[in-house]
Design a protein around this motif. Sequence first.
Motif, PDB file in Angstrom:
ATOM      1  N   GLY A 155       0.608   5.992   9.458  1.00 30.99           N
ATOM      2  CA  GLY A 155      -0.704   5.423   9.777  1.00 30.99           C
ATOM      3  C   GLY A 155      -0.604   5.455  11.431  1.00 30.99           C
ATOM      4  O   GLY A 155       0.171   6.369  12.223  1.00 30.99           O
ATOM      5  N   LYS A 156      -1.451   4.940  12.119  1.00 32.32           N
ATOM      6  CA  LYS A 156      -1.616   4.820  13.524  1.00 32.32           C
ATOM      7  C   LYS A 156      -0.391   4.086  14.217  1.00 32.32           C
ATOM      8  O   LYS A 156       0.234   4.580  15.170  1.00 32.32           O
ATOM      9  CB  LYS A 156      -2.682   4.187  13.999  1.00 32.32           C
ATOM     10  N   ARG A 157       0.146   2.980  13.435  1.00 30.04           N
ATOM     11  CA  ARG A 157       1.178   2.207  14.204  1.00 30.04           C
ATOM     12  C   ARG A 157       2.629   2.236  13.391  1.00 30.04           C
ATOM     13  O   ARG A 157       3.603   1.987  13.726  1.00 30.04           O
ATOM     14  CB  ARG A 157       0.760   0.794  13.998  1.00 30.04           C
ATOM     15  N   PHE A 158       2.368   2.720  11.910  1.00 31.07           N
ATOM     16  CA  PHE A 158       3.493   2.481  10.931  1.00 31.07           C
ATOM     17  C   PHE A 158       3.592   3.949  10.364  1.00 31.07           C
ATOM     18  O   PHE A 158       2.646   4.470   9.898  1.00 31.07           O
ATOM     19  CB  PHE A 158       3.587   1.375  10.154  1.00 31.07           C
ATOM     20  N   ALA A 159       5.065   4.099   9.919  1.00 31.48           N
ATOM     21  CA  ALA A 159       5.153   5.180   9.065  1.00 31.48           C
ATOM     22  C   ALA A 159       6.480   5.077   8.285  1.00 31.48           C
ATOM     23  O   ALA A 159       7.312   4.687   8.429  1.00 31.48           O
ATOM     24  CB  ALA A 159       5.411   6.699  10.060  1.00 31.48           C
ATOM     25  N   TYR A 160       6.224   5.445   6.761  1.00 36.62           N
ATOM     26  CA  TYR A 160       7.360   5.280   5.968  1.00 36.62           C
ATOM     27  C   TYR A 160       7.614   6.266   5.012  1.00 36.62           C
ATOM     28  O   TYR A 160       6.710   7.160   4.696  1.00 36.62           O
ATOM     29  CB  TYR A 160       7.023   4.034   5.138  1.00 36.62           C
ATOM     30  N   PRO A 161       8.930   6.660   4.530  1.00 32.21           N
ATOM     31  CA  PRO A 161       9.155   7.588   3.755  1.00 32.21           C
ATOM     32  C   PRO A 161       8.521   7.360   2.193  1.00 32.21           C
ATOM     33  O   PRO A 161       8.088   6.249   2.232  1.00 32.21           O
ATOM     34  CB  PRO A 161      10.707   7.655   3.717  1.00 32.21           C
ATOM     35  N   GLY A 162       8.398   8.031   1.440  1.00 32.30           N
ATOM     36  CA  GLY A 162       7.983   8.128   0.030  1.00 32.30           C
ATOM     37  C   GLY A 162       9.097   7.147  -0.866  1.00 32.30           C
ATOM     38  O   GLY A 162       9.347   7.833  -1.803  1.00 32.30           O
ATOM     39  N   LEU A 163       9.160   5.878  -0.492  1.00 37.32           N
ATOM     40  CA  LEU A 163      10.073   5.117  -1.461  1.00 37.32           C
ATOM     41  C   LEU A 163       9.261   3.796  -1.972  1.00 37.32           C
ATOM     42  O   LEU A 163       8.385   3.334  -1.258  1.00 37.32           O
ATOM     43  CB  LEU A 163      11.168   4.692  -0.320  1.00 37.32           C
ATOM     44  N   PRO A 164       9.483   3.858  -3.331  1.00 32.26           N
ATOM     45  CA  PRO A 164       8.671   2.643  -4.230  1.00 32.26           C
ATOM     46  C   PRO A 164       9.142   1.113  -3.561  1.00 32.26           C
ATOM     47  O   PRO A 164      10.528   1.133  -3.383  1.00 32.26           O
ATOM     48  CB  PRO A 164       8.799   2.968  -5.527  1.00 32.26           C
ATOM     49  N   VAL A 165       8.470   0.341  -3.459  1.00 30.91           N
ATOM     50  CA  VAL A 165       8.797  -1.050  -2.962  1.00 30.91           C
ATOM     51  C   VAL A 165       8.823  -1.885  -4.125  1.00 30.91           C
ATOM     52  O   VAL A 165       8.115  -1.667  -5.203  1.00 30.91           O
ATOM     53  CB  VAL A 165       7.695  -1.562  -2.021  1.00 30.91           C
ATOM     54  N   THR A 166       9.945  -2.412  -4.306  1.00 36.15           N
ATOM     55  CA  THR A 166      10.359  -3.210  -5.719  1.00 36.15           C
ATOM     56  C   THR A 166      10.890  -4.433  -5.320  1.00 36.15           C
ATOM     57  O   THR A 166      11.518  -4.713  -4.273  1.00 36.15           O
ATOM     58  CB  THR A 166      11.306  -2.387  -6.666  1.00 36.15           C
ATOM     59  N   PRO A 167      10.565  -5.517  -6.241  1.00 38.08           N
ATOM     60  CA  PRO A 167      10.093  -5.497  -7.320  1.00 38.08           C
ATOM     61  C   PRO A 167       8.562  -5.467  -7.101  1.00 38.08           C
ATOM     62  O   PRO A 167       8.084  -6.228  -6.063  1.00 38.08           O
ATOM     63  CB  PRO A 167      10.334  -6.606  -8.129  1.00 38.08           C
ATOM     64  N   LEU A 168       7.563  -4.965  -7.859  1.00 34.86           N
ATOM     65  CA  LEU A 168       6.123  -5.122  -7.868  1.00 34.86           C
ATOM     66  C   LEU A 168       5.960  -6.457  -8.556  1.00 34.86           C
ATOM     67  O   LEU A 168       6.451  -7.239  -9.328  1.00 34.86           O
ATOM     68  CB  LEU A 168       5.523  -4.074  -8.726  1.00 34.86           C
ATOM     69  N   PRO A 169       4.881  -7.045  -7.826  1.00 29.67           N
ATOM     70  CA  PRO A 169       3.964  -8.500  -8.469  1.00 29.67           C
ATOM     71  C   PRO A 169       3.627  -8.320  -9.883  1.00 29.67           C
ATOM     72  O   PRO A 169       2.961  -7.255 -10.118  1.00 29.67           O
ATOM     73  CB  PRO A 169       3.018  -8.926  -7.472  1.00 29.67           C
ATOM     74  N   GLU A 170       3.848  -9.088 -10.611  1.00 29.13           N
ATOM     75  CA  GLU A 170       3.234  -9.022 -12.049  1.00 29.13           C
ATOM     76  C   GLU A 170       1.683  -9.470 -11.874  1.00 29.13           C
ATOM     77  O   GLU A 170       0.802  -8.923 -12.652  1.00 29.13           O
ATOM     78  CB  GLU A 170       3.730 -10.055 -12.945  1.00 29.13           C
ATOM     79  N   VAL A 171       1.459 -10.216 -10.951  1.00 29.65           N
ATOM     80  CA  VAL A 171      -0.070 -10.407 -10.413  1.00 29.65           C
ATOM     81  C   VAL A 171      -0.014 -10.108  -9.012  1.00 29.65           C
ATOM     82  O   VAL A 171       0.416 -10.747  -8.070  1.00 29.65           O
ATOM     83  CB  VAL A 171      -0.440 -11.743 -10.812  1.00 29.65           C
TER      84      VAL A 171
END
Length: 341
Positions: A155-171
């Motif tokens: 993005g314009k201000r942030f950059a991240y590698p292709g790593l999944p964020v865990t845990p995912l919310p159920e809702v």
Amino acid sequence: MTSNAPTFGLWYDFRNPAQWRQPLGALYRDSIDQAVWAEQLGFGSAWLSEHHFAEDDYASSPLTVAAALGARTTTMRIGTNIVVAGLHEPVRLAEDAAALSLMSGGRFDLGVGLGYREAEFTAFGRRVKQRPSLLEDSIAVIRQAWSGSTEPFEGKRFAYPGLPVTPLPEVTPRLLIGAQSEPGIDRAARVGDGVITLSNDHCQVYLDAVRRHGGNLDEARIYASQWAIVAEDPERVWAQISDHVLYQLNKYIEWGSFEGPNQPSQFADAQAVLDAGAYRLMDASMAVDELVTLATTYPQIRDFHYWAQYPGESVESGSARIQYLADKVIPEVTRKLADRP
């Protein structure tokens, strides 16, 4: 369009000004107890604000308070109004919000906004003039994190590698945007799941923006902050608490909350607050009439929320107004909206 009546909520900032100083730990604990009690009275939401480096101890850790509220309540939705997204690392914000959703059974809403206080941005190594891109990047990162995507983010201000964020919310939490300017309200319509308004006049502005961006008006969501004193004898209550309200508004003005050419100067006294319409005094019948009219005109309103207590006001004093809303306003608004065609 849903026929459900809006929930009613309480708004907290835990301010503790020097002239009314009280033990801060007790203020936090008593306020959480108050919100738990209010849930039993029929309140459906609690909202938590954020500021930093404030001499009056304005709450700086709303997500921690949200976790405590989530553990103590069972039906009440818990939201932030608002987290200043540009001051945070957005992946961590997404992770914390996911944890809150998991712990609360999906009752957490993440409300974010631009912020405005330059000292906060400077202290966190951010530039206040970059607020729009910081917010939009943060929203994009958070949404991608909650989706489980393994795609890199640039993005314009942030950059991240292709790593999944865990845990995912159920809702997946609703991502709400607090806004008071037309560009901000337009942003909420474009990239948010709803808007948190500071003026009821902004409801139509938001719906016009939703329509402009091709959104579905039936799915639009408005969370309406109310700036009113509702009591059996509002003039008497105003005489008791107006110094606290005057402090609240003048501190927001001092910090730069109201932007643009129409930024108000500080209020000289409590009467000036009323004269300007910054706060209004209502008894139950006045409040019921206004809220029913608003909810009928704008069925997209999902929540009305009021300050639980004002800076330096005792929790007990705020609880008296909460009891009055629970006894005289909430049931009558709910009944009248249930009877509408």
